[in-house]
Design an enzyme around this catalytic site. Structure first.
Site, mmCIF file in Angstrom:
data_model
loop_
_atom_site.group_PDB
_atom_site.id
_atom_site.type_symbol
_atom_site.label_atom_id
_atom_site.label_comp_id
_atom_site.label_asym_id
_atom_site.label_seq_id
_atom_site.Cartn_x
_atom_site.Cartn_y
_atom_site.Cartn_z
ATOM 1 N N GLU A 1 24.642 80.323 43.123
ATOM 2 C CA GLU A 1 25.285 80.899 41.973
ATOM 3 C C GLU A 1 24.256 81.968 41.451
ATOM 4 O OE1 GLU A 1 26.312 78.080 38.982
ATOM 5 O OE2 GLU A 1 27.632 77.261 40.219
ATOM 6 N N GLU B 1 30.146 72.612 45.015
ATOM 7 C CA GLU B 1 30.363 71.819 43.806
ATOM 8 C C GLU B 1 31.560 72.000 43.233
ATOM 9 O OE1 GLU B 1 27.503 73.300 40.920
ATOM 10 O OE2 GLU B 1 25.829 73.562 42.388
#
Ligand code: FCB
Length: 468
Positions: free
Chosen positions: A172, A372
Site C-alpha cells: 500500500e 488483504e
C-alpha cells in the site's frame, strides 16, 4: 441493495491459495531486541497524541517471542500461505548495510517454520516501517530512499531468497505516501501535498529498483509482486476519475504501463511540477509482475464540492488535519450506505467483485491475488465448556460475502490466484492502536494468549473443502 454473495459455493481451482496476513510492526513487538533500531512508526507512536491511547508496537502481539506457537497455530488452522512483512531496521539496524544475524535469523526461522509446516511464505519488504535514519535524511520524498530500499531488498533476498515463494516489494504505497506525508495520520506524520507526491514517485521507483535485485538474488525463481490498496469510487463521474487518477493510477500506470497519466499530472499541477521524475525512471519502474496484490475493504462515494456547505471527507481515513488528496480540493467524500464495520467502513462486497473485474479488464494478462481483506468488529469472549470462544458472526459473514464476491469475479474471467485474510491476529492498527480488532485469532493484550475465533474456524473449513 447489494448482490447477495452468501450462497456462492466457495470452491476454488487447484493451486488457489488461501491464507492470512500480518505486518511486522503490527505484531512483532521486541522493538529493541536483536539489534533492531527505531523505524518511523516507533517514533510516531511514541509521540504524544499520534495514536489512540498512546499505543505503540513495543510489545504488540509479542510474535517475536511466540514464533513457534504462532507457527503451530497457523498449521492447526490449515493455512496454505502466510503473508508477513520484514522490518527493515531489524535486518539492517540503523539503516546500515550490515545484516543483523539476530534480525535476519528471526525471519529465517519464520520461513523455515512455514516451509516445515507446508505453508507458503509470502514476504513483504516494506509495510511502512522506514528506518528512522532515512526519514531524518528526508524520507520518501527523497530519491535516495528508493536506492537504499533496493540495497535492503538485495541483502534480504540474498539471505532468504532460496526459500521465500513470493516477494512483495511494497504494501500500500498509497498509505505510505498520502497518509504519511499528506494527511499526517500515519508515520512520519508530515502534511505536505508536494512531499506526498514525491513520495509516491520514490515508492514507485523503490519498487522498480528492487525488482531486478530480487530476481538476481533469489535462487528459487520466486513470484515478484507489489500490493496496492485500490479506492473503489462510486458517484459523480468527474470526481470518480480524479480519485482514481490520484489513488489508483498514480501506481498502476507507472508500475504496469510505464507512464504517469496526463490527467494525474494536470490535476496535481498546482501542487508539484513532478520534476523529481528523472529520465529513465518510468522504464525502471515498469517491471513485469508475476502477481499483483489487491487489498480491499470498502468503497468511497464522491462528488464535486460546490462550496455551498462544509466539505465532508468520509474517505475512511483518520482525519488529523492534513489532506491525503493533494490537488483534489474540490472533491468531497460522502457518507456511505451501511452496514459498517468497527472502522466505520461500509460493507460492500460488490466493490471487490467490481474491482477485480475492472483490474483484469485494464490489465488482461496480469494475475491477481487478494492480499488483504477482512474486518474489525468489537469482539466478545464467551466462556464455554470447551474454553473461551469468540463467536464473531459479523466477521465471518463479512468474509463469506467477500469470498463469494471474489469467486463471482473469477466466474467472470478474473485470473485470481489466492486470498489472504487480514489479519491472522488482532494487532496494532496504526493510528487506532489496539482499539480495532481485525484478527481471526484474538490476542489478549494482558496475557498475549491467543483465542481462535469462529471466523478462523470458518476459514479452516473453506480450506479443508478445497480439492487437493
Ligand atoms: C491496510 C494495511 C494493514 C491493516 C489493514 C486494516 O491498509 O495494509 O496493515 O492496517 O489496512
Amino acid at each position: 441493495m447489494h448482490t447477495d454473495y452468501r450462497d456462492i459455493p466457495l470452491q476454488f481451482p487447484p493451486g488457489f491459495v488461501i491464507g492470512s496476513a500480518t505486518a511486522s510492526y503490527q505484531i512483532e513487538g521486541a522493538a529493541a531486541e536483536g539489534g533492531r533500531t527505531p523505524s518511523i512508526w516507533d517514533t510516531f507512536s511514541h509521540t504524544p497524541g499520534r495514536t489512540w491511547n498512546g499505543d505503540t508496537g513495543d510489545i504488540a502481539c509479542d510474535h517475536y517471542h511466540h514464533l513457534e506457537s504462532d507457527l503451530d497455530l497457523m498449521a492447526r488452522l490449515g493455512l496454505e500461505a502466510y503473508r508477513f512483512s520484514i522490518s527493515w531496521s531489524r535486518v539492517l539496524p540503523n539503516a546500515g548495510s550490515v545484516v543483523s544475524p539476530d534480525g535476519m535469523g528471526f525471519y529465517s526461522r519464520l520461513v523455515d517454520g512455514l516451509l516445515a509446516r507446508g505453508i507458503r511464505p509470502i514476504a513483504t519488504l516494506y509495510h511502512w516501517d522506514l528506518p528512522q535514519e532515512l526519514e531524518d535524511a528526508g524520507g520518501w520524498p527523497n530519491r535516495s530512499t528508493a536506492e537504499r530500499f533496493a540495497e535492503y531488498a538485495a541483502r534480504t533476498v540474498e539471505a532468504l531468497g532460496d526459500r521465500v515463494h513470493t516477494w512483495t516489494t511494497l504494501n500500500e504505497p498509497w498509505c505510505a505516501a498520502y497518509l504519511g506525508y499528506g494527511s499526517g495520520a500515519h508515520a512520519p506524520g508530515r502534511t505536505n501535498g508536494a512531499d506526498a507526491l514525491a513520495a509516491v514517485h520514490h515508492l514507485n521507483l523503490a519498487h522498480g529498483l528492487a525488482v531486478p535485485e530480487i530476481r538476481r538474488a533469489a535462487t528459487n525463481d520466486p513470484d515478484v509482486s507489489v500490493t496496492l490498496n485500490f479506492h473503489v469510487a462510486r458517484g459523480e463521474e468527474e470526481a470518480v476519475r480524479g480519485v482514481e487518477a490520484l489513488a489508483n493510477r498514480a501506481f498502476t500506470s507507472p508500475l504496469l504501463r510505464g507512464r504517469y497519466d496526463d490527467d494525474l499530472l494536470a490535476q496535481t499541477s498546482a501542487v508539484t511540477d513532478w520534476s523529481f521524475v528523472q529520465d529513465g525512471d518510468l522504464e525502471r519502474i515498469h517491471q513485469p509482475l508475476d502477481v499483483l496484490g489487491v487489498n480491499y475493504y470498502s468503497t468511497v462515494t464522491v462528488r464535486t464540492w460546490d462550496g455551498s456547505a462544509e466539505k465532508v471527507r468520509n474517505d475512511g481515513h483518520k482525519d488529523v488535519g492534513g489532506s491525503p488528496w493533494p490537488g483534489l480540493d474540490d472533491v468531497e467524500f460522502l457518507p456511505q450506505e451501511g452496514p459498517y464495520t468497527d472502522m466505520g467502513w461500509n460493507i460492500a462486497p460488490d466493490g471487490l467483485e467490481d474491482l477485480l473485474v475492472s483490474l483484469s479488464e485494464q490489465f488482461p494478462a496480469q494475475p491477481l491475488m487478494v492480499t488483504e481483506n477482512g474486518a474489525a468488529f468489537p469482539d466478545v469472549v464467551t466462556e464455554t465448556a470447551d474454553g473461551p470462544r469468540v463467536h464473531d458472526a459479523d466477521r465471518t459473514d463479512y468474509l463469506v460475502r467477500h469470498f463469494g464476491a471474489a469467486r463471482r469475479a473469477m466466474d467472470r474471467g478474473v485470473d485470481l490466484r489466492g486470498y489472504l485474510v487480514w489479519s491472522l491476529l488482532d494487532n496494532f492498527e496504526w493510528g487506532y492502536g489496539y482499539s480495532k480488532r481485525f484478527g481471526i485469532v484474538r490476542v489478549d493484550y494482558d496475557t498475549r494468549e491467543r483465542i481462535v475465533k469462529d471466523s478462523a474456524r470458518w476459514l479452516s473449513g473453506v480450506i479443508a473443502q478445497q480439492e487437493a
